[in-house]
Design a protein around this motif. Structure first.
Motif, PDB file in Angstrom:
ATOM      1  N   PHE A  90    -136.216 -51.202 -54.311  1.00 11.55           N
ATOM      2  CA  PHE A  90    -135.620 -49.891 -54.548  1.00 11.55           C
ATOM      3  C   PHE A  90    -135.211 -49.270 -53.222  1.00 11.55           C
ATOM      4  CE2 PHE A  90    -140.165 -48.860 -54.065  1.00 11.55           C
ATOM      5  CZ  PHE A  90    -140.127 -47.785 -53.188  1.00 11.55           C
ATOM      6  N   GLN A  91    -134.308 -48.292 -53.328  1.00  9.15           N
ATOM      7  CA  GLN A  91    -133.989 -47.440 -52.192  1.00  9.15           C
ATOM      8  C   GLN A  91    -134.356 -46.018 -52.571  1.00  9.15           C
ATOM      9  OE1 GLN A  91    -129.891 -46.979 -50.684  1.00  9.15           O
ATOM     10  NE2 GLN A  91    -130.789 -46.777 -48.644  1.00  9.15           N
ATOM     11  N   ALA A  92    -135.039 -45.342 -51.656  1.00 14.12           N
ATOM     12  CA  ALA A  92    -135.425 -43.950 -51.875  1.00 14.12           C
ATOM     13  C   ALA A  92    -134.225 -43.041 -51.589  1.00 14.12           C
ATOM     14  CB  ALA A  92    -136.600 -43.579 -50.973  1.00 14.12           C
ATOM     15  N   LEU A  93    -133.813 -42.275 -52.589  1.00 15.67           N
ATOM     16  CA  LEU A  93    -132.717 -41.325 -52.434  1.00 15.67           C
ATOM     17  C   LEU A  93    -133.202 -40.022 -51.824  1.00 15.67           C
ATOM     18  CD1 LEU A  93    -130.885 -41.905 -55.823  1.00 15.67           C
ATOM     19  CD2 LEU A  93    -130.436 -42.971 -53.609  1.00 15.67           C
ATOM     20  N   GLU A  94    -134.505 -39.813 -51.890  1.00 14.07           N
ATOM     21  CA  GLU A  94    -135.180 -38.704 -51.216  1.00 14.07           C
ATOM     22  C   GLU A  94    -136.606 -39.180 -50.979  1.00 14.07           C
ATOM     23  OE1 GLU A  94    -136.204 -35.824 -54.956  1.00 14.07           O
ATOM     24  OE2 GLU A  94    -134.076 -35.967 -54.455  1.00 14.07           O
ATOM     25  N   ASP A  95    -137.385 -38.443 -50.191  1.00 16.38           N
ATOM     26  CA  ASP A  95    -138.775 -38.856 -49.984  1.00 16.38           C
ATOM     27  C   ASP A  95    -139.414 -39.076 -51.353  1.00 16.38           C
ATOM     28  OD1 ASP A  95    -138.139 -38.371 -47.351  1.00 16.38           O
ATOM     29  OD2 ASP A  95    -139.671 -36.844 -47.033  1.00 16.38           O
ATOM     30  N   SER A  96    -140.063 -40.246 -51.535  1.00 14.77           N
ATOM     31  CA  SER A  96    -140.513 -40.629 -52.876  1.00 14.77           C
ATOM     32  C   SER A  96    -141.884 -41.287 -52.863  1.00 14.77           C
ATOM     33  CB  SER A  96    -139.510 -41.614 -53.504  1.00 14.77           C
ATOM     34  OG  SER A  96    -138.241 -41.013 -53.644  1.00 14.77           O
ATOM     35  N   ILE A  97    -142.636 -41.025 -53.931  1.00  7.10           N
ATOM     36  CA  ILE A  97    -143.903 -41.708 -54.188  1.00  7.10           C
ATOM     37  C   ILE A  97    -143.702 -42.530 -55.455  1.00  7.10           C
ATOM     38  CG2 ILE A  97    -146.353 -41.457 -54.715  1.00  7.10           C
ATOM     39  CD1 ILE A  97    -146.243 -38.778 -53.166  1.00  7.10           C
ATOM     40  N   VAL A  98    -143.917 -43.846 -55.320  1.00  5.63           N
ATOM     41  CA  VAL A  98    -143.653 -44.780 -56.411  1.00  5.63           C
ATOM     42  C   VAL A  98    -144.970 -45.444 -56.820  1.00  5.63           C
ATOM     43  CG1 VAL A  98    -142.391 -46.873 -57.082  1.00  5.63           C
ATOM     44  CG2 VAL A  98    -141.301 -45.178 -55.587  1.00  5.63           C
ATOM     45  N   LEU A  99    -145.193 -45.506 -58.131  1.00  6.11           N
ATOM     46  CA  LEU A  99    -146.367 -46.161 -58.712  1.00  6.11           C
ATOM     47  C   LEU A  99    -145.922 -47.464 -59.354  1.00  6.11           C
ATOM     48  CD1 LEU A  99    -149.366 -46.174 -59.707  1.00  6.11           C
ATOM     49  CD2 LEU A  99    -148.584 -44.809 -61.663  1.00  6.11           C
ATOM     50  N   TYR A 100    -146.598 -48.560 -58.994  1.00  2.00           N
ATOM     51  CA  TYR A 100    -146.314 -49.883 -59.541  1.00  2.00           C
ATOM     52  C   TYR A 100    -147.531 -50.343 -60.337  1.00  2.00           C
ATOM     53  CZ  TYR A 100    -143.702 -50.304 -55.017  1.00  2.00           C
ATOM     54  OH  TYR A 100    -142.920 -50.120 -53.912  1.00  2.00           O
TER      55      TYR A 100
END
Length: 177
Positions: free
Chosen positions: A120-130
């Motif tokens: 993925f690419q972050a379009l803004e500061d991001s927190i991602v859960l996998y």
């Protein structure tokens, strides 16, 4: 049913949880074994969280058999363009990909089965859960492919790890047999 499942193509599912807002905020389920099982999604074995600054590209990663993984991806904060690429050598769709915008606002999730590279690419500061299915992380089985062919990502502002910057193109990568 607390989820709607939408086929994006290539066996990738966009998961739309039901969100219940009220004056306090909202409530939603992000995993329910019985519902995911009906949709063909296995029970997760591992969960990971990443924080990415705007522009960061993570991926495109996958694990080879016998340690292949499926992934359920959701965004807790921010917004990303999430991508799944078919890396199965025997597939007529080898190298084809689908993508979806996942954000805190839309609450969407993506199911990516084994046999696909993910990034993925972050379009803004991001927190991602996998949520990880099938197998836990195995460094010796991890592989990656170069991200440069993903049209939906902004390469001008890309921030990469040293490892991701060295990933080979798909035609030189070790893929699923």
């Amino acid at each position: 049913m607390p989820f709607d499942f939408e086929e994006l193509g290539l066996g990738i599912l966009l998961i739309k949880p039901k969100v219940f807002p009220d004056n306090r905020g909202y409530f939603k389920e992000i995993f329910k074994g019985s519902e995911f099982k009906k949709a063909g999604i296995p029970i997760p074995l591992q969960a990971n969280v990443s924080y990415s600054k705007r522009g960061v590209i993570r991926g495109l990663h996958y694990q080879l058999p016998p340690k292949e993984q499926g992934k359920i991806i959701t965004v807790l904060e921010g917004k990303i363009i999430d991508v799944a690429i078919d890396v199965r050598k025997s597939s007529p769709n080898l190298g084809k990909y689908v993508y979806a915008e996942l954000s805190k606002e839309n609450h969407f999730m993506l199911w990516i089965p084994p046999g696909f590279a993910h990034g993925f690419q972050a379009l803004e500061d991001s927190i991602v859960l996998y949520f990880i299915t099938h197998n836990e992380y195995s460094p010796q089985h991890e592989r990656c492919i170069n991200y440069s062919f993903i049209k939906e990502w902004n390469k001008d502002e890309a921030i990469l790890s040293d490892k991701d910057a060295k990933c080979p193109p798909l035609d030189k990568a070790e893929v699923f047999e």
